[in-house]
Design a protein around this motif. Structure first.
Motif, PDB file in Angstrom:
ATOM      1  N   THR A  33      -2.401   0.520  -3.923  1.00  0.00           N
ATOM      2  CA  THR A  33      -3.785   0.978  -4.034  1.00  0.00           C
ATOM      3  C   THR A  33      -3.992   2.251  -3.216  1.00  0.00           C
ATOM      4  N   ARG A  34      -2.972   2.620  -2.434  1.00  0.00           N
ATOM      5  CA  ARG A  34      -3.063   3.882  -1.702  1.00  0.00           C
ATOM      6  C   ARG A  34      -1.692   4.544  -1.721  1.00  0.00           C
ATOM      7  N   ILE A  35      -1.656   5.817  -2.093  1.00  0.00           N
ATOM      8  CA  ILE A  35      -0.386   6.534  -2.189  1.00  0.00           C
ATOM      9  C   ILE A  35      -0.517   7.878  -1.477  1.00  0.00           C
ATOM     10  N   HIS A  36       0.343   8.072  -0.478  1.00  0.00           N
ATOM     11  CA  HIS A  36       0.405   9.357   0.238  1.00  0.00           C
ATOM     12  C   HIS A  36       1.546  10.167  -0.340  1.00  0.00           C
ATOM     13  N   ARG A  50       4.626   7.546   0.094  1.00  0.00           N
ATOM     14  CA  ARG A  50       4.444   6.288   0.832  1.00  0.00           C
ATOM     15  C   ARG A  50       3.374   5.464   0.133  1.00  0.00           C
ATOM     16  N   ASP A  51       3.684   4.197  -0.131  1.00  0.00           N
ATOM     17  CA  ASP A  51       2.689   3.367  -0.802  1.00  0.00           C
ATOM     18  C   ASP A  51       2.486   2.042  -0.073  1.00  0.00           C
ATOM     19  N   ASN A  52       1.433   1.342  -0.456  1.00  0.00           N
ATOM     20  CA  ASN A  52       1.150   0.020   0.121  1.00  0.00           C
ATOM     21  C   ASN A  52       1.358  -1.065  -0.938  1.00  0.00           C
ATOM     22  N   GLY A  53       2.340  -0.849  -1.806  1.00  0.00           N
ATOM     23  CA  GLY A  53       2.639  -1.807  -2.873  1.00  0.00           C
ATOM     24  C   GLY A  53       3.420  -3.018  -2.387  1.00  0.00           C
ATOM     25  N   TYR A  54       3.976  -3.789  -3.343  1.00  0.00           N
ATOM     26  CA  TYR A  54       4.660  -5.049  -2.970  1.00  0.00           C
ATOM     27  C   TYR A  54       5.883  -4.824  -2.105  1.00  0.00           C
ATOM     28  N   GLY A  55       6.465  -3.636  -2.157  1.00  0.00           N
ATOM     29  CA  GLY A  55       7.699  -3.417  -1.411  1.00  0.00           C
ATOM     30  C   GLY A  55       8.899  -3.987  -2.142  1.00  0.00           C
ATOM     31  N   GLY A 135       4.941  -2.241   1.991  1.00  0.00           N
ATOM     32  CA  GLY A 135       4.996  -1.152   1.013  1.00  0.00           C
ATOM     33  C   GLY A 135       6.311  -0.399   1.126  1.00  0.00           C
ATOM     34  N   SER A 136       6.343   0.757   0.507  1.00  0.00           N
ATOM     35  CA  SER A 136       7.594   1.506   0.433  1.00  0.00           C
ATOM     36  C   SER A 136       7.371   2.982   0.718  1.00  0.00           C
ATOM     37  N   THR A 137       8.398   3.612   1.260  1.00  0.00           N
ATOM     38  CA  THR A 137       8.418   5.070   1.347  1.00  0.00           C
ATOM     39  C   THR A 137       9.709   5.571   0.725  1.00  0.00           C
ATOM     40  N   LEU A 138       9.571   6.489  -0.207  1.00  0.00           N
ATOM     41  CA  LEU A 138      10.720   7.139  -0.819  1.00  0.00           C
ATOM     42  C   LEU A 138      10.730   8.570  -0.309  1.00  0.00           C
ATOM     43  N   ARG A 175      -6.129   6.608 -12.871  1.00  0.00           N
ATOM     44  CA  ARG A 175      -6.190   5.494 -11.925  1.00  0.00           C
ATOM     45  C   ARG A 175      -7.277   5.712 -10.874  1.00  0.00           C
ATOM     46  N   PHE A 176      -8.520   5.500 -11.312  1.00  0.00           N
ATOM     47  CA  PHE A 176      -9.650   5.622 -10.408  1.00  0.00           C
ATOM     48  C   PHE A 176      -9.610   4.560  -9.311  1.00  0.00           C
ATOM     49  N   ASP A 177      -8.819   3.514  -9.549  1.00  0.00           N
ATOM     50  CA  ASP A 177      -8.754   2.397  -8.597  1.00  0.00           C
ATOM     51  C   ASP A 177      -7.733   2.619  -7.479  1.00  0.00           C
ATOM     52  N   VAL A 178      -7.085   3.771  -7.481  1.00  0.00           N
ATOM     53  CA  VAL A 178      -6.056   4.039  -6.476  1.00  0.00           C
ATOM     54  C   VAL A 178      -6.415   5.305  -5.700  1.00  0.00           C
ATOM     55  N   GLU A 179      -6.184   5.248  -4.385  1.00  0.00           N
ATOM     56  CA  GLU A 179      -6.441   6.412  -3.535  1.00  0.00           C
ATOM     57  C   GLU A 179      -5.183   7.284  -3.463  1.00  0.00           C
ATOM     58  N   PHE A 180      -5.360   8.589  -3.597  1.00  0.00           N
ATOM     59  CA  PHE A 180      -4.228   9.516  -3.528  1.00  0.00           C
ATOM     60  C   PHE A 180      -4.494  10.568  -2.463  1.00  0.00           C
ATOM     61  N   ILE A 181      -3.509  10.779  -1.614  1.00  0.00           N
ATOM     62  CA  ILE A 181      -3.626  11.808  -0.578  1.00  0.00           C
ATOM     63  C   ILE A 181      -2.413  12.721  -0.698  1.00  0.00           C
ATOM     64  N   LEU A 182      -2.684  14.005  -0.846  1.00  0.00           N
ATOM     65  CA  LEU A 182      -1.594  14.971  -1.044  1.00  0.00           C
ATOM     66  C   LEU A 182      -1.584  15.982   0.094  1.00  0.00           C
ATOM     67  N   THR A 183      -0.413  16.178   0.684  1.00  0.00           N
ATOM     68  CA  THR A 183      -0.286  17.244   1.680  1.00  0.00           C
ATOM     69  C   THR A 183       0.835  18.194   1.276  1.00  0.00           C
ATOM     70  N   HIS A 184       0.654  19.456   1.608  1.00  0.00           N
ATOM     71  CA  HIS A 184       1.699  20.454   1.378  1.00  0.00           C
ATOM     72  C   HIS A 184       1.951  21.207   2.677  1.00  0.00           C
ATOM     73  N   ASN A 185       3.192  21.220   3.109  1.00  0.00           N
ATOM     74  CA  ASN A 185       3.596  21.851   4.367  1.00  0.00           C
ATOM     75  C   ASN A 185       2.694  21.396   5.521  1.00  0.00           C
ATOM     76  N   GLY A 186       2.426  20.101   5.553  1.00  0.00           N
ATOM     77  CA  GLY A 186       1.673  19.530   6.656  1.00  0.00           C
ATOM     78  C   GLY A 186       0.158  19.634   6.542  1.00  0.00           C
ATOM     79  N   LYS A 187      -0.317  20.294   5.496  1.00  0.00           N
ATOM     80  CA  LYS A 187      -1.757  20.477   5.349  1.00  0.00           C
ATOM     81  C   LYS A 187      -2.279  19.643   4.176  1.00  0.00           C
ATOM     82  N   GLN A 188      -3.343  18.879   4.411  1.00  0.00           N
ATOM     83  CA  GLN A 188      -3.887  18.064   3.318  1.00  0.00           C
ATOM     84  C   GLN A 188      -4.570  18.953   2.286  1.00  0.00           C
TER      85      GLN A 188
END
Ligand code: ADP
Ligand code: MG
Length: 327
Positions: A33-36, A50-55, A135-138, A175-188
């Motif tokens: 429900t949240r993906i960085h 990085r996600d907060n999924g089942y792992g 969750g998982s981080t790839l 996917r309005f039900d999922v939060e997405f956060i995007l950063t590029h070179n350390g800046k959101q």
């Protein structure tokens, strides 16, 4: 195995944005429900999702990195009816064959996290303990470091990031039900919050498509038997200012489809004499048994069993939205 995986990678991994797409789809399949999404240098240096999924359980990590190990298909019937986004079991194996990929994961019921890394020609997987919430981080470092021919096709950092941003816009619209956060070179650079109600949906739509799209679009919500079409099309009174936004989803997958485009074009032409296809964001739902999505490895194409029916349905849906009251 590495060579076979690199060949498969040619079909799945064209550029950093394709990696981002595959990894986000995996996170969504895992119920996140949240993906960085963290990007460095247009994704050529680093992509971390990085996600907060089942792992993934410790004893499944190796399998996740192996080719065709997916457990998402249990039978042929499943293949036809598949609703999850990934189903070929190739993405992680392909990506790890052309980058330095680490997978860190912890399922809810496991006390510690584990990290997997595939190395060498035989793609042997080594495991070590790690710290990670559920969750998982790839993490994908140095994409194409070992395939110079492909690295040569990469464009500038800015262009590659634009492609990544576009992939995320398209997914965020579905996917309005999922939060997405995007950063590029350390800046959101983007933050799409979960949208539960109409107002919040409009906010996300506005953040992705622009406020003028939102103010000029009319809402469509049309159902017939097992077919449904929902979304927004530019109102006839604004077709002159049509933008580049043309997003279509079939059962939650983004698609570029001739049949759908044709139906939309025809509806506009016949009802307001407009040649150009105006902007739209449309979500089509079809009985999964009535659609094939496996026709192309990049999964952009779709084949409807009853294409005439689907075409006419879309045509009618658009027509219903272009009511005279609106002109
Ligand atoms: P596919 O998605 O087609 O099954 P992938 O190579 O993309 O194949 O992924 C392999 C497997 O790894 C998935 O089937 C899933 O079990 C697991 N996996 C990958 N990413 C994640 C994730 N973010 N969370 C949970 N499981 C994952
Ligand atoms: Mg996948």
């Amino acid at each position: 195995p590495q060579l076979a995986n690199q060949i498969a990678a040619g079909e799945v991994v064209e550029r950093p944005a394709s990696v981002v797409k595959e990894l986000i789809e995996n996170s969504l399949d895992a119920g996140a429900t949240r993906i960085h999404i963290e990007i460095d240098k247009g994704g050529t240096k680093r992509i971390a999702i990085r996600d907060n999924g089942y792992g993934i359980a410790k004893d499944q990590l190796e399998l996740a990195l192996a080719r065709h190990a997916t457990s998402k298909i249990a039978s042929l019937d499943d293949l036809e009816a598949i609703m999850s986004l990934g189903f070929r079991g190739e993405a992680l194996a392909s990506i790890s064959s052309v980058s330095r990929l680490t997978l860190t994961s912890r399922p809810e019921n496991q006390n510690e996290a584990w990290q997997a890394y595939a190395e060498g020609r035989e793609m042997n997987v080594s495991l070590k303990p790690a710290a990670h919430p559920r969750g998982s981080t790839l993490e994908v470092l140095d994409l194409f470091y070992n395939t110079p021919a492909r690295r040569k096709f990469l464009r500038t950092e800015k262009t590659e990031f634009t492609h990544i941003d576009e992939v995320i816009r398209r997914i965020a619209l579905a996917r309005f039900d999922v939060e997405f956060i995007l950063t590029h070179n350390g800046k959101q650079t983007r933050h799409y919050r979960v949208a539960n109600n109409e107002k919040q949906k409009q906010q996300r739509l506005s953040a992705i498509c622009g406020s003028s799209f939102v103010s000029q679009a009319v809402h469509i919500d049309w159902q017939h038997d097992s077919l449904g079409i929902e979304g927004w099309v530019i109102s006839p009174s604004h077709v002159q200012t049509a933008t580049e936004i043309q997003y279509c989803y079939v059962n939650g997958r983004m698609m570029r489809d001739k049949l759908i485009n044709h139906a939309i074009r025809q509806a506009y032409q016949e009802h307001i004499g407009q040649q150009q296809i105006p902007a739209y964001v449309l979500f089509l739902t079809v009985d999964p048994h009535q659609v094939d999505v496996n026709v192309h490895p990049a999964k952009h194409e779709v084949r409807f069993h009853q294409s005439r029916l689907v075409h006419d349905f879309i045509y009618q849906g658009i027509t219903s939205a272009l009511t005279p009251a609106d002109i």
